[in-house]
Design a protein around this motif. Structure first.
Motif, PDB file in Angstrom:
ATOM      1  N   TRP A  56       0.834  -1.214   0.000  1.00  0.00           N
ATOM      2  CA  TRP A  56       0.000   0.000   0.000  1.00  0.00           C
ATOM      3  C   TRP A  56       0.860   1.252   0.000  1.00  0.00           C
ATOM      4  CZ3 TRP A  56       0.941   3.355   3.900  1.00  0.00           C
ATOM      5  CH2 TRP A  56       1.437   2.856   5.115  1.00  0.00           C
ATOM      6  N   LEU A  57       2.120   1.106   0.453  1.00  0.00           N
ATOM      7  CA  LEU A  57       3.049   2.233   0.453  1.00  0.00           C
ATOM      8  C   LEU A  57       3.884   2.262  -0.822  1.00  0.00           C
ATOM      9  CD1 LEU A  57       4.531   4.560   1.934  1.00  0.00           C
ATOM     10  CD2 LEU A  57       6.013   2.809   2.961  1.00  0.00           C
ATOM     11  N   MET A  58       4.424   1.083  -1.197  1.00  0.00           N
ATOM     12  CA  MET A  58       5.386   1.043  -2.294  1.00  0.00           C
ATOM     13  C   MET A  58       4.730   1.173  -3.664  1.00  0.00           C
ATOM     14  SD  MET A  58       8.115   1.053  -0.676  1.00  0.00           S
ATOM     15  CE  MET A  58       9.120   1.061  -2.152  1.00  0.00           C
ATOM     16  N   ALA A  59       3.552   0.614  -3.864  1.00  0.00           N
ATOM     17  CA  ALA A  59       2.932   0.681  -5.193  1.00  0.00           C
ATOM     18  C   ALA A  59       2.626   2.117  -5.612  1.00  0.00           C
ATOM     19  CB  ALA A  59       1.679  -0.194  -5.233  1.00  0.00           C
ATOM     20  N   PRO A  60       1.985   2.946  -4.756  1.00  0.00           N
ATOM     21  CA  PRO A  60       1.782   4.346  -5.153  1.00  0.00           C
ATOM     22  C   PRO A  60       3.097   5.100  -5.328  1.00  0.00           C
ATOM     23  CG  PRO A  60       0.322   3.750  -3.333  1.00  0.00           C
ATOM     24  CD  PRO A  60       1.305   2.630  -3.489  1.00  0.00           C
ATOM     25  N   ALA A  61       4.110   4.746  -4.509  1.00  0.00           N
ATOM     26  CA  ALA A  61       5.409   5.416  -4.647  1.00  0.00           C
ATOM     27  C   ALA A  61       6.030   5.099  -6.004  1.00  0.00           C
ATOM     28  CB  ALA A  61       6.340   4.983  -3.513  1.00  0.00           C
ATOM     29  N   LEU A  62       5.962   3.831  -6.422  1.00  0.00           N
ATOM     30  CA  LEU A  62       6.493   3.451  -7.733  1.00  0.00           C
ATOM     31  C   LEU A  62       5.709   4.117  -8.856  1.00  0.00           C
ATOM     32  CD1 LEU A  62       7.346  -0.365  -7.497  1.00  0.00           C
ATOM     33  CD2 LEU A  62       8.920   1.523  -7.944  1.00  0.00           C
ATOM     34  N   ALA A  63       4.400   4.170  -8.706  1.00  0.00           N
ATOM     35  CA  ALA A  63       3.583   4.827  -9.724  1.00  0.00           C
ATOM     36  C   ALA A  63       3.986   6.294  -9.875  1.00  0.00           C
ATOM     37  CB  ALA A  63       2.102   4.703  -9.359  1.00  0.00           C
ATOM     38  N   TRP A  64       4.258   6.951  -8.762  1.00  0.00           N
ATOM     39  CA  TRP A  64       4.683   8.349  -8.812  1.00  0.00           C
ATOM     40  C   TRP A  64       6.061   8.467  -9.464  1.00  0.00           C
ATOM     41  CZ3 TRP A  64       8.663  11.377  -6.976  1.00  0.00           C
ATOM     42  CH2 TRP A  64       8.458  12.763  -7.011  1.00  0.00           C
ATOM     43  N   LEU A  65       6.989   7.574  -9.081  1.00  0.00           N
ATOM     44  CA  LEU A  65       8.335   7.615  -9.651  1.00  0.00           C
ATOM     45  C   LEU A  65       8.307   7.443 -11.163  1.00  0.00           C
ATOM     46  CD1 LEU A  65      10.313   5.463  -7.060  1.00  0.00           C
ATOM     47  CD2 LEU A  65      10.680   7.887  -7.522  1.00  0.00           C
ATOM     48  N   THR A  66       7.491   6.523 -11.649  1.00  0.00           N
ATOM     49  CA  THR A  66       7.475   6.221 -13.080  1.00  0.00           C
ATOM     50  C   THR A  66       6.821   7.310 -13.912  1.00  0.00           C
ATOM     51  OG1 THR A  66       5.431   4.935 -12.798  1.00  0.00           O
ATOM     52  CG2 THR A  66       7.519   3.721 -12.725  1.00  0.00           C
ATOM     53  N   THR A  67       6.188   8.263 -13.268  1.00  0.00           N
ATOM     54  CA  THR A  67       5.557   9.355 -14.020  1.00  0.00           C
ATOM     55  C   THR A  67       6.165  10.722 -13.729  1.00  0.00           C
ATOM     56  OG1 THR A  67       3.833   9.469 -12.310  1.00  0.00           O
ATOM     57  CG2 THR A  67       3.332   8.206 -14.309  1.00  0.00           C
ATOM     58  N   HIS A  68       6.928  10.841 -12.611  1.00  0.00           N
ATOM     59  CA  HIS A  68       7.433  12.154 -12.220  1.00  0.00           C
ATOM     60  C   HIS A  68       8.955  12.266 -12.173  1.00  0.00           C
ATOM     61  CE1 HIS A  68       3.244  12.465 -10.844  1.00  0.00           C
ATOM     62  NE2 HIS A  68       3.400  13.761 -10.957  1.00  0.00           N
ATOM     63  N   VAL A  69       9.653  11.169 -11.966  1.00  0.00           N
ATOM     64  CA  VAL A  69      11.117  11.221 -11.912  1.00  0.00           C
ATOM     65  C   VAL A  69      11.660  10.959 -13.310  1.00  0.00           C
ATOM     66  CG1 VAL A  69      13.194  10.180 -10.947  1.00  0.00           C
ATOM     67  CG2 VAL A  69      11.193  10.553  -9.497  1.00  0.00           C
ATOM     68  N   ARG A  70      12.401  11.909 -13.802  1.00  0.00           N
ATOM     69  CA  ARG A  70      12.768  11.927 -15.217  1.00  0.00           C
ATOM     70  C   ARG A  70      13.467  10.652 -15.668  1.00  0.00           C
ATOM     71  NH1 ARG A  70      16.246  16.929 -17.851  1.00  0.00           N
ATOM     72  NH2 ARG A  70      15.377  16.844 -19.953  1.00  0.00           N
ATOM     73  N   PHE A  71      14.458  10.208 -14.896  1.00  0.00           N
ATOM     74  CA  PHE A  71      15.216   9.014 -15.291  1.00  0.00           C
ATOM     75  C   PHE A  71      14.290   7.812 -15.413  1.00  0.00           C
ATOM     76  CE2 PHE A  71      17.136   5.016 -14.003  1.00  0.00           C
ATOM     77  CZ  PHE A  71      18.150   4.889 -14.941  1.00  0.00           C
ATOM     78  N   VAL A  72      13.462   7.589 -14.398  1.00  0.00           N
ATOM     79  CA  VAL A  72      12.582   6.422 -14.390  1.00  0.00           C
ATOM     80  C   VAL A  72      11.529   6.537 -15.482  1.00  0.00           C
ATOM     81  CG1 VAL A  72      11.064   5.001 -12.971  1.00  0.00           C
ATOM     82  CG2 VAL A  72      12.956   6.228 -11.906  1.00  0.00           C
ATOM     83  N   ARG A  73      10.974   7.728 -15.638  1.00  0.00           N
ATOM     84  CA  ARG A  73       9.936   7.943 -16.647  1.00  0.00           C
ATOM     85  C   ARG A  73      10.460   7.659 -18.053  1.00  0.00           C
ATOM     86  NH1 ARG A  73       9.223  13.147 -16.090  1.00  0.00           N
ATOM     87  NH2 ARG A  73      10.149  13.808 -18.065  1.00  0.00           N
ATOM     88  N   VAL A  74      11.637   8.181 -18.359  1.00  0.00           N
ATOM     89  CA  VAL A  74      12.218   7.984 -19.688  1.00  0.00           C
ATOM     90  C   VAL A  74      12.540   6.515 -19.920  1.00  0.00           C
ATOM     91  CG1 VAL A  74      14.255   8.470 -21.099  1.00  0.00           C
ATOM     92  CG2 VAL A  74      13.094  10.334 -19.916  1.00  0.00           C
TER      93      VAL A  74
END
Length: 321
Positions: A254-272
């Motif tokens: 419940w903590l990590m899944a939303p965090a990963l979802a945010w990382l994959t859309t907001h952190v440039r390296f992960v998103r790209v």
């Protein structure tokens, strides 16, 4: 240093550019006939985070040199071998009689015992590392990806040799930090099943890019990874040595899944990185899942989420019972 990048994949392209920028003489080995197909330059669109936290975008047409033959008496100092894990055996078979005096850096996924994975390559000429970059070639031929400021190196239980230290220095001088993994064998296998967990959820949806921002799918990937940890333990890995890498799977979803979802859309390296892996026909994700599931079945480890995804990676005609 004279460096040969084996193949022209994403990792070879990104790090070939990095190493040439650092002043090294870089060439690519490609199969006969491929040089003309590829052309004399690589179109790059990279996020380089070596000097800036959020990265610097690099867009350029990078002139490169290819060779389609490799004689045993070549003068390369370093051969960077970064191929999909299921092609590693064929690559080492090719290189073994042609390695000359070069150090071979095995620079990618390994799922078999590392000493067996290198085949007939001289063990004292092999170094072990893992890239911290990702991306893909688009349909327009552009290599889009991202580069982290570090790279992983390790050994198989012994201190680094002079050759291994020299390879580390090459990457250090290219502006990359060195992360040492004392249990490189175990770290490789933890990383491999982590990939299998992500691919088990991305393949039914078409590609890894589809998981960006998908909280529910990422939660299932985390649970799939949790199911795969007993497999790594059954292969003899002491998971206590990899607590930090396993936190992703052991922390509450419940903590990590939303965090990963945010990382994959907001952190440039992960998103790209996620966005660039959009090829629905990519073979490596399927091979990772096939080999992971085969090993789980061999050892009698229950991995229900990976098994549920099997229709999306099983070879045609395979008995899925």
């Amino acid at each position: 240093m004279k460096i040969l990048m084996f193949g022209r994949g994403v990792i070879a392209g990104v790090y070939g550019w990095v190493l040439e920028q650092a002043g090294h003489d870089v060439e690519f080995y490609v199969r006969p006939g491929r040089a003309a197909t590829y052309g004399d330059a690589v179109d790059l669109d990279l996020i380089d985070t070596r000097r800036r936290v959020w990265g610097q975008r690099v867009v350029e047409k990078w002139p490169v040199r290819y060779r389609e033959a490799l004689a045993p008496d070549h003068d390369f100092d370093l051969i960077v071998l970064s191929v999909p894990h299921h092609r590693l055996a064929a690559a080492t078979d090719f290189l073994a009689p042609r390695v000359g005096r070069a150090t071979v850096l095995v620079f990618g996924n390994v799922w078999t015992e590392p000493t067996a994975a290198i085949g007939a390559l001289p063990a004292d000429q092999v170094a072990w590392g893992f890239p911290q970059a990702g991306g893909g070639f688009g349909t327009d031929g552009v290599l889009r990806g991202a580069l982290l400021p570090s790279v992983v190196f390790g050994t198989l239980g012994t201190p680094p040799t002079d050759r291994e230290r020299a390879v580390r220095q090459v990457f250090r001088e290219a502006g990359l930090r060195i992360k040492e993994q004392p249990d490189f064998r175990g770290w490789q296998w933890v990383h491999f099943v982590s990939n299998a967990a992500l691919f088990s959820q991305s393949l039914p949806r078409g590609s890894l890019s589809k998981l960006a921002g998908a909280t529910g799918d990422l939660r299932e990937a985390l649970l799939a990874g949790r199911e795969l940890l007993p497999l790594v333990r059954a292969r003899g890995v002491d998971l206590r040595r990899h607590r930090r890498d396993l936190l992703l799977f052991r922390a509450p979803t419940w903590l990590m899944a939303p965090a990963l979802a945010w990382l994959t859309t907001h952190v440039r390296f992960v998103r790209v990185n996620f966005a660039a892996q959009s090829n629905p026909d990519a073979e490596e994700p399927r091979e990772v899942c096939r080999d992971t599931l085969a090993e789980a079945r061999r050892l009698g480890i229950s991995v229900p989420r990976l098994e549920a995804a099997e229709p999306h990676f099983a070879r045609e005609g395979t008995d899925r019972a």
